[in-house]
Write an enzyme that holds these catalytic residues in place. Structure first.
Site, mmCIF file in Angstrom:
data_model
loop_
_atom_site.group_PDB
_atom_site.id
_atom_site.type_symbol
_atom_site.label_atom_id
_atom_site.label_comp_id
_atom_site.label_asym_id
_atom_site.label_seq_id
_atom_site.Cartn_x
_atom_site.Cartn_y
_atom_site.Cartn_z
ATOM 1 N N ASP A 205 11.359 0.544 2.041
ATOM 2 C CA ASP A 205 10.415 0.168 3.103
ATOM 3 C C ASP A 205 10.747 -1.235 3.595
ATOM 4 O O ASP A 205 11.697 -1.848 3.105
ATOM 5 C CB ASP A 205 8.963 0.281 2.614
ATOM 6 C CG ASP A 205 8.050 0.778 3.727
ATOM 7 O OD1 ASP A 205 8.000 0.125 4.778
ATOM 8 O OD2 ASP A 205 7.396 1.834 3.554
ATOM 9 N N HIS A 278 10.379 1.360 9.407
ATOM 10 C CA HIS A 278 10.204 0.757 8.074
ATOM 11 C C HIS A 278 11.555 0.372 7.473
ATOM 12 O O HIS A 278 11.832 0.649 6.307
ATOM 13 C CB HIS A 278 9.441 1.712 7.158
ATOM 14 C CG HIS A 278 7.977 1.822 7.517
ATOM 15 N ND1 HIS A 278 7.082 0.795 7.387
ATOM 16 C CD2 HIS A 278 7.259 2.866 8.029
ATOM 17 C CE1 HIS A 278 5.880 1.184 7.793
ATOM 18 N NE2 HIS A 278 5.957 2.439 8.196
ATOM 19 N N GLU A 342 5.632 6.000 11.775
ATOM 20 C CA GLU A 342 5.382 4.639 12.251
ATOM 21 C C GLU A 342 6.656 3.928 12.730
ATOM 22 O O GLU A 342 6.987 2.849 12.231
ATOM 23 C CB GLU A 342 4.711 3.823 11.132
ATOM 24 C CG GLU A 342 3.369 4.409 10.737
ATOM 25 C CD GLU A 342 2.664 3.641 9.625
ATOM 26 O OE1 GLU A 342 1.430 3.532 9.695
ATOM 27 O OE2 GLU A 342 3.326 3.176 8.688
ATOM 28 N N TRP A 408 -0.150 13.490 7.464
ATOM 29 C CA TRP A 408 -0.856 12.345 6.845
ATOM 30 C C TRP A 408 -1.899 11.722 7.747
ATOM 31 O O TRP A 408 -2.919 11.237 7.287
ATOM 32 C CB TRP A 408 0.147 11.282 6.388
ATOM 33 C CG TRP A 408 0.766 10.441 7.473
ATOM 34 C CD1 TRP A 408 1.854 10.755 8.225
ATOM 35 C CD2 TRP A 408 0.338 9.149 7.923
ATOM 36 N NE1 TRP A 408 2.133 9.732 9.111
ATOM 37 C CE2 TRP A 408 1.223 8.731 8.946
ATOM 38 C CE3 TRP A 408 -0.714 8.284 7.555
ATOM 39 C CZ2 TRP A 408 1.087 7.504 9.613
ATOM 40 C CZ3 TRP A 408 -0.838 7.067 8.214
ATOM 41 C CH2 TRP A 408 0.054 6.693 9.230
ATOM 42 N N GLU A 485 0.665 -1.678 -1.334
ATOM 43 C CA GLU A 485 0.519 -3.029 -0.766
ATOM 44 C C GLU A 485 -0.372 -3.921 -1.647
ATOM 45 O O GLU A 485 -0.069 -5.087 -1.874
ATOM 46 C CB GLU A 485 -0.104 -2.961 0.633
ATOM 47 C CG GLU A 485 0.852 -2.500 1.721
ATOM 48 C CD GLU A 485 0.848 -1.002 1.942
ATOM 49 O OE1 GLU A 485 0.449 -0.260 1.009
ATOM 50 O OE2 GLU A 485 1.238 -0.550 3.026
HETATM 51 C C1 ACM Z 1 2.201 6.683 6.154
HETATM 52 O O1 ACM Z 1 1.139 6.494 5.569
HETATM 53 N N1 ACM Z 1 2.682 5.769 6.968
HETATM 54 C C2 ACM Z 1 2.954 7.913 5.987
#
Ligand code: ACM
Ligand code: ZN
Length: 766
Positions: A205, A278, A342, A408, A485
């Site tokens: 990431d 990412h 994202e 998701w 995180e």
């Molecule tokens: C995600 O939670 N960005 C897959």
């Protein structure tokens, strides 16, 4: 008990009445009435379980017969018994009418992973057609064992069991925070015990690259490390950092070790190598792979970053193919997860190489470019005998031909993919993101976003009702996701994972008709001996507070059996002599309601605190011009219920409007002198929640003609805006608040160009 009560009644009527009162209080305060589970106690609940007479005694002399299985599946059972009793069972080379028989026979009429478990006073038999089935039968047997001192007994049961879903997963992000091999093994043990069969390992990431790739040494020396890490929540403004270099990676040997350890527990490990977004940690080491050429640095805080892999540059694909060439041999899994979520299109939009690619490949736009990227990587992986999984954004611009979709952001991605006849794993954020808070208590460790208590995880039904029977076949399973995180160490992670992942395990395995939250909770409590090595949360006991209505009062409840709730309204912490909660608490002025659970006279769990706001608006009728939307379509009366919305934006207090304006009228019931009008708005840019651009207060005596009495055009950007307007005293029965949505999220904010949410709660009129 009845006889006792009757005697007491004859001896002392008063004492008896007190007894009944205690029983009544317990019934009244417990949300969950089942304190004793039904059946075997096994989690996940088996499909069929029938109590048989008698029980089997496991002794030093008990013999074990194993047919058709490798030592692997049975070694866990051996180990378990040895830990429990200090002895190991003698092996037999023939079926044991008075012993334990473990049989794997492909000729049996059972499905993969299914098992039959029979326990009588004479013997124990587990039958399955594969090692997975036997392994799961053994996990159930272990849960059935009752040991008192040195005596190990297993109650008689006939169990027929098979999973509802073939894919039962947990995801773990090791990029934001890194977890050791030992810690991951410990968690894999627990996952296997509850029959989870897939470990989705999020290895790369923006904040760190965690898998050794020998061809690209800078991934180890540079991408695996970040200069420092954000302190506190990402919504804080300004950001503060710890100044400490952070990082690490798993060597290929360590990866093999974990993958093998998981496989021995019937868990498939699926690696995730994120692309095209990412990717900032990679770009820090290989800046030529970004659209601008950098310089870049491994991200030091959490979010979604504009700098992604350049999709117009052939070197990007050569790099990723080189990475995958080393990833593939490490993971026997049929699937490789390639992310896809994202990925902002900002850089691609301004990049000559990306634009050239769009033109040459005759793609519609940047979404088409993302689709090109994923489909190209899919072709590469398919040629190597692997299939891809991607997050639901891979639907945008067209789905790669054979991709499995992980839904998701909601249910929609999964529904759309199933309709396109693609396999789907349901992992909706709202129900299955274990980085969400599981408690509303202010003392909770810092967490990512919304509110997801154990019950909500448990109650999630993965099969979308929108799909017909044919389409439902494509829903292959469910998964809980653990983003790290805010999980800066293993203990914090455990607190978030357990027991919520166990609720997911039951959803994934057990038949829908078998599910029952109170029974699950009772079984979970009885499972204590398996949980005790973990730092697991008991937030499921939390005192819940509900504003029934302003006149009737506030209701407190708990799922903790046999507990009493004591409370105060004077700001003091409740003690053993504080008021016991028996019926709705009427509160007539602003203050704090504090409550504490007591069990057998001792405080249990955390102190509960709830600020209660009372004003002339409390409990008064609210007329909305437009209902809230999506998850924020709440009962309008929540705007005057005395409880203000917090940062846990989805706890049910905030009313939200996507792109639209807010207009509410509070009817005070009669004309009054109004001096002060207030409302809160929630500004949380990572949730696309923005302050209004204008807020106007108007009053009326007749609900027909309103007069403006105040307005506001400047609001703070981040956090909860507590808006309170002081007015020249004015006579009014109706108070109208109008708030204008900013509409489209401005440039410079997450989600720029899309609709902003306007979030409101708790109207105050004094
Ligand atoms: C995600 O939670 N960005 C897959
Ligand atoms: Zn580019």
């Amino acid at each position: 008990m009845m006889k006792y009560l009757l005697n007491q009644f004859l001896v002392n009527k008063v004492k008896c009445m007190a007894w009944l009162l205690v029983l009544w209080v317990q019934v009244f305060t417990a949300r969950v009435s089942a304190q004793v589970f039904s059946g075997s106690g096994i989690i996940p609940k088996p499909v069929v379980e029938l109590r048989q007479s008698g029980s089997f005694l496991i002794q030093k002399t008990t013999r074990l017969y194993v047919a058709g299985a490798t030592k692997l599946s049975t070694s866990f059972f051996d180990q378990y018994l040895e830990d429990l009793s200090g002895f190991s069972l003698l092996r037999s080379n023939k079926a044991e009418p008075k012993g334990i028989n473990l049989i794997v026979d492909a000729g049996l009429k059972l499905k993969s992973e299914a098992y039959l478990l029979d326990v009588s006073s004479q013997n124990i038999t587990i039958k399955a057609i594969d090692e997975r089935g036997l392994f799961y039968g053994l996990q159930s047997l272990v849960q059935l064992i009752r040991n008192e001192g040195k005596v190990i007994t297993v109650p008689g049961y006939h169990i027929e069991d098979a999973p509802r879903f073939a894919y039962r997963g947990m995801h773990l992000d090791v990029a934001r925070h890194f977890f050791s091999v030992e810690v991951i093994k410990k968690w894999l043990d627990v996952l296997a015990f509850y029959k989870i069969n897939t470990f989705h390992w999020h290895l790369t990431d923006d904040q760190g690259w965690r898998i050794e790739i020998k061809k690209y040494p800078l991934l180890q020396s540079r991408s695996a490390y970040r200069n420092e890490t954000l302190i506190g929540h990402k919504r804080a403004n300004p950001h503060r950092f710890d100044g400490k270099r952070y990082g690490g990676y798993y060597t290929q040997e360590e990866i093999k070790d974990i993958v093998g350890y998981a496989a021995a527990r019937q868990i498939t490990t699926i690696p995730e190598i994120e692309m095209p977004g990412h990717a900032q940690a990679v770009l820090a080491a290989y800046p030529n792979l970004g659209c601008t050429g950098g310089p870049y640095q491994t991200a030091t805080y959490w979010g979604v970053f504009d700098d992604v892999f350049c999709a117009g540059n052939e070197e990007t694909f050569h790099f990723l193919e080189g990475v995958l060439d080393e990833v593939i041999p490490l993971f026997p899994s049929a699937y490789i997860h390639i992310g896809g979520d994202e990925c902002p299109k900002t850089r691609w939009h301004g990049c000559p190489k990306c634009q050239k690619r769009i033109k040459e490949e005759k793609l519609k736009d940047e979404h088409g470019l993302q689709s090109y990227f994923i489909a190209r990587m899919e072709r590469y992986l398919n040629a190597k005998g692997k299939k891809i999984i991607g997050w639901d954004e891979i639907l945008e611009g067209g789905l790669a031909p054979d991709a499995t979709v992980m839904s998701w952001r909601g249910l929609e991605g999964g529904i759309a993919a199933a309709k396109l006849k693609h396999d789907v794993i349901m992992t909706p954020e709202k129900f299955l993101y274990l980085d969400y808070y599981q408690s509303l208590n202010k003392s909770e460790q810092i967490a990512a976003g919304g509110y997801l208590p154990l019950r909500k995880v448990y109650d999630y039904e993965p099969m979308p009702a929108e799909l017909n029977a044919e389409e439902q076949q494509y829903i292959k399973g469910v998964q809980a996701n653990v983003w790290s995180e805010y999980l800066s160490d293993a203990s914090k992670a455990e607190y978030m994972i357990f027991p919520r992942v166990i609720a997911l395990a039951e959803t994934a395995w057990s038949a829908k008709a078998q599910k029952d939250y109170p029974d699950f909770l009772a079984r979970l409590l009885a499972n204590g001996r398996f949980l005790k090595k973990l730092n697991y949360s008991t937030a499921y006991y939390d005192i819940a507070c509900e504003s029934v209505d302003a006149a009737k009062g506030f209701k407190l409840s708990t799922d903790l059996p046999n507990a009493e709730i004591r409370y105060t309204l004077n700001g003091k912490n409740p003690g053993t002599t504080s008021q016991i909660y028996r019926s709705l608490i009427v509160i007539d002025k602003t203050g704090t309601l504090k409550a504490q659970l007591f069990k057998a006279g001792k405080p249990n769990g955390k102190l509960f605190e709830q600020a209660i706001v009372k004003s002339m608006a409390s409990g008064k009728k609210v007329i909305l011009n437009t209902a809230g939307q999506g998850n924020y379509n709440i009962d309008p009366q929540r705007l005057t219920n005395g409880i203000q919305g917090s940062y846990l934006y989805n706890s049910g207090e905030w009313l939200g409007l996507s792109g639209g304006d807010f207009e509410a009228i509070v009817d005070l019931g009669e004309e009054k002198t109004v001096r002060e009008v207030g409302i809160n708005t929630l500004n949380y840019q990572w949730q696309k929640m923005h302050p209004p651009k204008l807020l106007v207060v108007e009053v009326s005596t007749n609900e027909q003609s309103f007069k403006e009495v105040s307005r506001q055009t400047v609001f703070s950007q981040e956090g909860i805006n507590s808006i309170l307007h002081q007015l020249h005293p004015v006579q009014a029965r109706y108070v109208r608040i109008k708030a204008s949505n900013v509409g489209v999220i401005p440039d410079g904010f997450y989600g720029a160009g899309t609709k902003a949410w306007l979030m409101l709660d708790e109207i105050i009129v004094n």
